[in-house]
Design a protein around this motif. Structure first.
Motif, PDB file in Angstrom:
ATOM      1  N   ILE A   1      37.723  62.521  13.767  1.00 50.70           N
ATOM      2  CA  ILE A   1      36.617  62.707  12.829  1.00 50.70           C
ATOM      3  C   ILE A   1      35.608  61.607  13.130  1.00 50.70           C
ATOM      4  CG2 ILE A   1      35.906  62.757  10.413  1.00 50.70           C
ATOM      5  CD1 ILE A   1      38.552  63.921   9.663  1.00 50.70           C
ATOM      6  N   ASP A   2      34.618  61.960  13.920  1.00 53.75           N
ATOM      7  CA  ASP A   2      33.690  60.978  14.493  1.00 53.75           C
ATOM      8  C   ASP A   2      32.465  60.781  13.592  1.00 53.75           C
ATOM      9  OD1 ASP A   2      33.178  63.657  15.186  1.00 53.75           O
ATOM     10  OD2 ASP A   2      31.741  63.038  16.702  1.00 53.75           O
ATOM     11  N   VAL A   3      32.714  60.254  12.419  1.00 47.68           N
ATOM     12  CA  VAL A   3      31.640  59.909  11.497  1.00 47.68           C
ATOM     13  C   VAL A   3      31.790  58.426  11.161  1.00 47.68           C
ATOM     14  CG1 VAL A   3      31.508  62.244  10.549  1.00 47.68           C
ATOM     15  CG2 VAL A   3      32.996  60.547   9.458  1.00 47.68           C
ATOM     16  N   PRO A   4      30.766  57.778  10.591  1.00 49.88           N
ATOM     17  CA  PRO A   4      30.883  56.363  10.232  1.00 49.88           C
ATOM     18  C   PRO A   4      32.118  56.076   9.393  1.00 49.88           C
ATOM     19  CG  PRO A   4      28.621  57.077  10.025  1.00 49.88           C
ATOM     20  CD  PRO A   4      29.412  58.311  10.330  1.00 49.88           C
ATOM     21  N   TYR A   5      32.668  54.879   9.561  1.00 49.53           N
ATOM     22  CA  TYR A   5      33.964  54.526   8.967  1.00 49.53           C
ATOM     23  C   TYR A   5      34.040  54.797   7.466  1.00 49.53           C
ATOM     24  CZ  TYR A   5      37.910  51.744   7.364  1.00 49.53           C
ATOM     25  OH  TYR A   5      39.061  51.344   6.753  1.00 49.53           O
TER      26      TYR A   5
END
Length: 340
Positions: A35-39
């Motif tokens: 899930i490549d979204v901001p932490y």
């Protein structure tokens, strides 16, 4: 230099208990390459939403396919490891990207055997950010911090290697010999479209427009979509499949963002509604059967196909510990091991 091999597969929960499934999903979904979204947004999505509902549903799915020996993925991966070990002269160790045995534990085992040159084999035929890349990034991080005297050689994606295509094709044909399929569907694990563009080393080639995958480019070395279609193309050629009797789709999407299409579930239901009575499905994004192949395809998709008018549904097994695949993998390892 003493050489050794680390086979790395996806991983599995320790059991079908909700707490174990939740722990596994937490590690898996919090991976920034999955899930490549901001932490902070990822924490909100995973820990605030997904982990409050999905573990119970996933636990039920795992229970449907769990074996007496444990997780099918782990059991089958161990069988493959043991068979390969019997065929090669260097140590072969198994690890999982998520769960146990961990990559760190696998490297430690090799280190204790005196190994300082490792052939790292991600058990995925096609390269993807959420599969191969996350394995390589974590393994390198562990190597630098825990085993700095080790060196890695990476086995490249083998989606189009002749030996792999031959073994995959023969395994498919063996199943089709006893099943008169009207259509053969190649179902690959899905990824968000943005992953394809993020993996584009040219930063301009991948348009996902139906033509870019067929246009030669450096981008293809890391393009999951291209590599999936190329695997289908090569197998179809090997088996002399006629146009219109096979196709490619993508399964297992999550969330509302656009993922690779066509979607497997809609494709299978469409075949049934359009009069296809006998459908065979193969899942070449995996080398070992797992939740996505055994439950999502073998149970859920098969049920949906029949609910929509289909009659006979065949789930073709992954290569698993197929003897020909064992020989191929062993030969690749031997070829590497004898190099200076």
């Amino acid at each position: 230099m003493k050489k050794g091999v680390l086979l790395v597969n996806l991983g599995s929960p320790e059991s079908t208990e909700v707490k174990d499934v939740k722990k596994y999903l937490d590690e898996f979904l919090m991976d920034e390459r999955v899930i490549d979204v901001p932490y902070l947004l990822r924490v909100l999505l995973v820990k605030g939403i997904i982990l409050n509902t999905r573990p119970k549903k996933s636990a039920k799915a795992y229970k449907r396919i769990w074996w007496d020996e444990g997780s099918p993925l782990i059991v089958l991966s161990k069988r493959l490891q043991n068979k390969v070990q019997d065929n090669v002269s260097v140590p072969v160790v198994l690890a999982m990207r998520y769960g146990n045995p961990s990559i760190e534990a696998g490297l430690k085992e090799l280190h204790e055997k005196g190994v300082n040159e490792v052939l790292l084999i991600p058990m995925y035929p096609q390269f993807a950010m959420a599969t191969t890349e996350t394995i390589l990034v974590l393994a390198e991080k562990i190597r630098q911090t825990k085993f700095p005297n080790m060196s890695f050689t990476i086995l490249p994606a083998f989606y189009n290697q002749p030996d792999y295509i031959r073994d995959l094709s023969n395994s498919i044909q063996t199943e089709l010999n006893n099943f008169d399929a009207e259509h053969l569907l190649f179902s690959y694990h899905g990824v968000p479209e943005r992953h394809i563009k993020k993996s584009d080393v040219t930063k301009s080639h991948c348009k996902i427009d139906g033509s870019c995958c067929n246009t030669p480019s450096k981008a293809h070395e890391f393009c999951y979509r291209h590599q999936c279609y190329e695997t289908t193309k090569q197998v179809a050629k090997f088996l002399n499949l006629k146009e219109g009797t096979y196709s490619t789709s993508f399964q297992s999407r999550l969330g509302k963002d656009p993922w690779l299409q066509p979607y497997t579930d809609a494709t299978i239901d469409g075949f049934a509604k359009n009069g296809v009575k006998k459908l065979a499905v193969v899942t070449p994004a995996f080398v070992s059967d797992c939740l996505e192949t055994l439950e999502e395809i073998g149970l859920e998709a098969a049920h949906s196909f029949k609910e929509n008018g289909g009659e006979d549904f065949l789930t073709i097994p992954c290569l698993n510990d197929n003897d020909d695949w064992v020989k191929t993998l062993s030969r690749w390892i031997d070829q590497w091991a004898i190099q200076n």
